[in-house]
Write a protein that holds these residues in place. Sequence first.
Motif, PDB file in Angstrom:
ATOM      1  N   VAL A 197       0.943  -1.198   0.122  1.00  0.00           N
ATOM      2  CA  VAL A 197       0.069  -0.025  -0.025  1.00  0.00           C
ATOM      3  C   VAL A 197       1.023   1.003   0.264  1.00  0.00           C
ATOM      4  CG1 VAL A 197      -1.742   1.133   0.987  1.00  0.00           C
ATOM      5  CG2 VAL A 197      -1.925  -1.645   1.143  1.00  0.00           C
ATOM      6  N   GLY A 198       0.779   2.792  -0.828  1.00  0.00           N
ATOM      7  CA  GLY A 198       1.938   3.157  -1.268  1.00  0.00           C
ATOM      8  C   GLY A 198       0.875   4.759  -1.460  1.00  0.00           C
ATOM      9  N   PRO A 199       1.471   6.037  -0.916  1.00  0.00           N
ATOM     10  CA  PRO A 199       0.202   7.154  -1.527  1.00  0.00           C
ATOM     11  C   PRO A 199      -0.881   6.771  -2.514  1.00  0.00           C
ATOM     12  CG  PRO A 199       2.286   7.747  -1.211  1.00  0.00           C
ATOM     13  CD  PRO A 199       3.066   5.994  -1.230  1.00  0.00           C
ATOM     14  N   ALA A 200      -1.707   7.199  -2.870  1.00  0.00           N
ATOM     15  CA  ALA A 200      -2.708   7.485  -4.337  1.00  0.00           C
ATOM     16  C   ALA A 200      -1.883   8.225  -5.127  1.00  0.00           C
ATOM     17  CB  ALA A 200      -4.332   8.709  -3.697  1.00  0.00           C
ATOM     18  N   PRO A 201      -2.628   7.867  -6.994  1.00  0.00           N
ATOM     19  CA  PRO A 201      -1.944   8.789  -7.436  1.00  0.00           C
ATOM     20  C   PRO A 201      -2.286   9.821  -7.972  1.00  0.00           C
ATOM     21  CG  PRO A 201      -3.168   6.312  -7.946  1.00  0.00           C
ATOM     22  CD  PRO A 201      -2.877   6.769  -6.460  1.00  0.00           C
ATOM     23  N   PRO A 202      -1.745  10.974  -8.546  1.00  0.00           N
ATOM     24  CA  PRO A 202      -2.029  11.819  -8.951  1.00  0.00           C
ATOM     25  C   PRO A 202      -3.159  12.081  -9.133  1.00  0.00           C
ATOM     26  CG  PRO A 202       0.524  12.178  -8.649  1.00  0.00           C
ATOM     27  CD  PRO A 202      -0.420  10.704  -9.065  1.00  0.00           C
ATOM     28  N   HIS A 203      -3.877  11.493 -10.608  1.00  0.00           N
ATOM     29  CA  HIS A 203      -4.826  11.617 -10.912  1.00  0.00           C
ATOM     30  C   HIS A 203      -5.543  11.524 -10.979  1.00  0.00           C
ATOM     31  CE1 HIS A 203      -4.190   7.088 -11.708  1.00  0.00           C
ATOM     32  NE2 HIS A 203      -5.472   6.946 -11.460  1.00  0.00           N
ATOM     33  N   ARG A 204      -6.091  10.867  -9.918  1.00  0.00           N
ATOM     34  CA  ARG A 204      -6.922   9.879  -8.851  1.00  0.00           C
ATOM     35  C   ARG A 204      -7.859  10.949  -7.866  1.00  0.00           C
ATOM     36  NH1 ARG A 204      -7.470   4.269  -5.740  1.00  0.00           N
ATOM     37  NH2 ARG A 204      -8.925   4.632  -5.859  1.00  0.00           N
ATOM     38  N   GLU A 205      -6.633  11.831  -6.944  1.00  0.00           N
ATOM     39  CA  GLU A 205      -6.831  12.423  -6.568  1.00  0.00           C
ATOM     40  C   GLU A 205      -7.326  13.994  -7.108  1.00  0.00           C
ATOM     41  OE1 GLU A 205      -3.284  14.078  -4.494  1.00  0.00           O
ATOM     42  OE2 GLU A 205      -3.507  12.234  -3.372  1.00  0.00           O
ATOM     43  N   PHE A 206      -6.907  13.701  -8.349  1.00  0.00           N
ATOM     44  CA  PHE A 206      -7.530  15.286  -9.448  1.00  0.00           C
ATOM     45  C   PHE A 206      -9.213  15.267  -9.443  1.00  0.00           C
ATOM     46  CE2 PHE A 206      -8.545  16.557 -14.125  1.00  0.00           C
ATOM     47  CZ  PHE A 206      -7.860  18.275 -13.953  1.00  0.00           C
ATOM     48  N   LEU A 207      -9.173  13.948 -10.398  1.00  0.00           N
ATOM     49  CA  LEU A 207     -10.422  13.413 -10.523  1.00  0.00           C
ATOM     50  C   LEU A 207     -11.684  13.459  -9.354  1.00  0.00           C
ATOM     51  CD1 LEU A 207     -12.291  12.035 -12.473  1.00  0.00           C
ATOM     52  CD2 LEU A 207     -11.931   9.488 -11.701  1.00  0.00           C
ATOM     53  N   GLY A 208     -10.961  12.993  -8.345  1.00  0.00           N
ATOM     54  CA  GLY A 208     -12.100  13.234  -7.136  1.00  0.00           C
ATOM     55  C   GLY A 208     -12.210  14.473  -6.874  1.00  0.00           C
ATOM     56  N   ARG A 209     -11.667  15.307  -6.848  1.00  0.00           N
ATOM     57  CA  ARG A 209     -11.256  16.927  -6.748  1.00  0.00           C
ATOM     58  C   ARG A 209     -12.469  17.669  -7.811  1.00  0.00           C
ATOM     59  NH1 ARG A 209      -6.768  18.463  -7.246  1.00  0.00           N
ATOM     60  NH2 ARG A 209      -5.866  18.418  -5.010  1.00  0.00           N
ATOM     61  N   TRP A 210     -12.739  17.390  -9.090  1.00  0.00           N
ATOM     62  CA  TRP A 210     -13.305  17.839  -9.752  1.00  0.00           C
ATOM     63  C   TRP A 210     -15.186  16.976  -9.917  1.00  0.00           C
ATOM     64  CZ3 TRP A 210     -13.688  21.795 -13.067  1.00  0.00           C
ATOM     65  CH2 TRP A 210     -12.056  22.488 -12.954  1.00  0.00           C
ATOM     66  N   LEU A 211     -15.091  15.825  -9.345  1.00  0.00           N
ATOM     67  CA  LEU A 211     -16.447  14.982  -8.989  1.00  0.00           C
ATOM     68  C   LEU A 211     -17.361  15.736  -7.728  1.00  0.00           C
ATOM     69  CD1 LEU A 211     -17.922  13.263  -9.803  1.00  0.00           C
ATOM     70  CD2 LEU A 211     -17.119  11.138  -7.769  1.00  0.00           C
ATOM     71  N   SER A 212     -16.294  16.410  -6.848  1.00  0.00           N
ATOM     72  CA  SER A 212     -16.743  17.592  -5.935  1.00  0.00           C
ATOM     73  C   SER A 212     -17.721  18.898  -6.279  1.00  0.00           C
ATOM     74  CB  SER A 212     -16.563  17.372  -4.482  1.00  0.00           C
ATOM     75  OG  SER A 212     -15.427  16.509  -4.147  1.00  0.00           O
ATOM     76  N   ILE A 213     -16.639  19.021  -7.078  1.00  0.00           N
ATOM     77  CA  ILE A 213     -17.375  20.324  -7.591  1.00  0.00           C
ATOM     78  C   ILE A 213     -17.978  19.990  -8.136  1.00  0.00           C
ATOM     79  CG2 ILE A 213     -16.239  22.263  -9.249  1.00  0.00           C
ATOM     80  CD1 ILE A 213     -13.501  21.881  -8.492  1.00  0.00           C
ATOM     81  N   GLY A 214     -18.287  19.419  -9.713  1.00  0.00           N
ATOM     82  CA  GLY A 214     -19.854  18.426  -9.886  1.00  0.00           C
ATOM     83  C   GLY A 214     -20.637  18.653  -8.912  1.00  0.00           C
ATOM     84  N   ILE A 215     -20.520  17.911  -8.202  1.00  0.00           N
ATOM     85  CA  ILE A 215     -21.518  17.896  -7.364  1.00  0.00           C
ATOM     86  C   ILE A 215     -22.683  19.228  -6.071  1.00  0.00           C
ATOM     87  CG2 ILE A 215     -22.682  16.465  -4.794  1.00  0.00           C
ATOM     88  CD1 ILE A 215     -20.700  13.993  -5.478  1.00  0.00           C
ATOM     89  N   VAL A 216     -21.060  19.934  -6.433  1.00  0.00           N
ATOM     90  CA  VAL A 216     -21.907  20.722  -5.865  1.00  0.00           C
ATOM     91  C   VAL A 216     -22.686  21.860  -6.979  1.00  0.00           C
ATOM     92  CG1 VAL A 216     -20.671  23.064  -4.422  1.00  0.00           C
ATOM     93  CG2 VAL A 216     -20.298  20.556  -3.537  1.00  0.00           C
ATOM     94  N   ALA A 217     -22.211  21.872  -8.133  1.00  0.00           N
ATOM     95  CA  ALA A 217     -22.447  22.864  -8.841  1.00  0.00           C
ATOM     96  C   ALA A 217     -24.015  22.277  -9.917  1.00  0.00           C
ATOM     97  CB  ALA A 217     -21.477  22.856  -9.880  1.00  0.00           C
ATOM     98  N   ALA A 218     -23.707  20.936  -9.268  1.00  0.00           N
ATOM     99  CA  ALA A 218     -25.541  20.194  -9.746  1.00  0.00           C
ATOM    100  C   ALA A 218     -26.360  20.690  -8.911  1.00  0.00           C
ATOM    101  CB  ALA A 218     -25.073  18.962  -9.870  1.00  0.00           C
ATOM    102  N   ALA A 219     -25.869  20.435  -7.760  1.00  0.00           N
ATOM    103  CA  ALA A 219     -26.689  20.373  -6.738  1.00  0.00           C
ATOM    104  C   ALA A 219     -27.315  22.460  -6.650  1.00  0.00           C
ATOM    105  CB  ALA A 219     -26.501  20.943  -5.349  1.00  0.00           C
ATOM    106  N   LEU A 220     -25.992  23.158  -6.840  1.00  0.00           N
ATOM    107  CA  LEU A 220     -26.854  24.710  -7.177  1.00  0.00           C
ATOM    108  C   LEU A 220     -27.584  24.525  -8.678  1.00  0.00           C
ATOM    109  CD1 LEU A 220     -23.131  25.841  -6.316  1.00  0.00           C
ATOM    110  CD2 LEU A 220     -25.643  26.169  -4.649  1.00  0.00           C
ATOM    111  N   LEU A 221     -27.262  24.272  -9.777  1.00  0.00           N
ATOM    112  CA  LEU A 221     -28.416  24.024 -10.491  1.00  0.00           C
ATOM    113  C   LEU A 221     -29.864  23.872 -10.111  1.00  0.00           C
ATOM    114  CD1 LEU A 221     -27.962  25.169 -13.605  1.00  0.00           C
ATOM    115  CD2 LEU A 221     -27.373  22.145 -14.221  1.00  0.00           C
TER     116      LEU A 221
END
Length: 400
Positions: A27-51
């Motif tokens: 077990v090692g640290p999470a890959p950078p692309h997964r952190e990037f995807l999770g960050r944008w997924l959270s932003i999308g959920i918040v934006a969809a809720a606002l929309l």
Amino acid sequence: MANETDLNSQELVASPKRVDHPGMTGVGPAPPHREFLGRWLSIGIVAAALLVGTIAFYKTTRFPRTDDATVVANLIGIAPQVEGPLVKLPVHDNQFVRKGELLFEIDDRPYQYALERALSEQAALEGQIQDEQRRIAALKSAVLVAEANIRSTEAEITAAEKAITRAEAEWQYASNNLHRLEPLLSKQFVTPDDIDKAKTSEISRQQALREAQAQLVLSQTKRTSASSQHEQAANAVTTLEPLINQRGAKAAAVKKARYDLDNCRVYAPFDARVTNLTISEGAYAHSGQEMFLLIDARHWWAIANFREGQLEHVKPGMRADVYVMSKPDRRFVGIVDSIGFGVTPDADVIGRFQSGLPDVQRTLNWVHLASRYPVRVRVEDPEPELFRVSESAVVVIRKR
């Protein structure tokens, strides 16, 4: 020893124990692309809720919706205008009836008799008027005859007066002639026969004068009698006004009797549904006493109670969607007829209206509730089988 033990403990804390799992090498640290995807997924959920929230706010503001709505229709009470036993009651409770269908029938025999009596009295009045017209015509003829008699007697009086004048002159001449001849008899200028002729002439002229005077008296008596007859005949002539004035009352009695007879049968004034029928054939119907109700099935409305903040987006003439709870998946189109301008004030907020000083409640509401005002929405093409009075409904206001 104690220091060594603390040092070993720090090493154990600083170096977490590695746990091996099957199928994993480590077990090692999470890959950078997964952190990037999770960050944008959270932003999308918040934006969809606002929309979604923005769209919901826009729709609820621009297109007001309420489930505080009730279906209503016009109601009329059916009451007979005449009274009597019910001989026919072909309808039953909750039945749908068409315009012109028979609702009930009252025994019409008393009203038929009343109509016949009114017609008979009207005909009797007309016969009486005709008899009176003939009698008045006869009286007028008698007046004309009396006037003719008066003129005839006046002519007789005139002739009698002339005859008296002539008879007086002749008698005066005969009397003067006799008085002139009588002194001449002693002197034998005239004979006794001449004296006798003069006397005879004087007597006959005097008799003629008396007859003329008697004829004058008779003619005057006839004139007096003719005048009396004329006055009596003229006073006997009456007018038809009292009888003619009764025509209106007799005609009104006939119309009233026919109206009552027609009201023995009551028909549906429009397409409707019978409700609250609690009477049967054979019962005695009283005039003006309600027997059942008719729900006007031609027009249905939904009375929707909207908050006062939504009324600025509701205008008469706007289209609306109406859903009834008996079939919520069916949409009915409606038109806003009117918007209410008043509701009963809340006594807990402003107190009660009464004489004397105002009655103000000592309360403080931290949550201010908006008032609701009724909006009357007319439903187009309603289905009679689905719409019921006081049925719950949902109303959504649309644009024109």
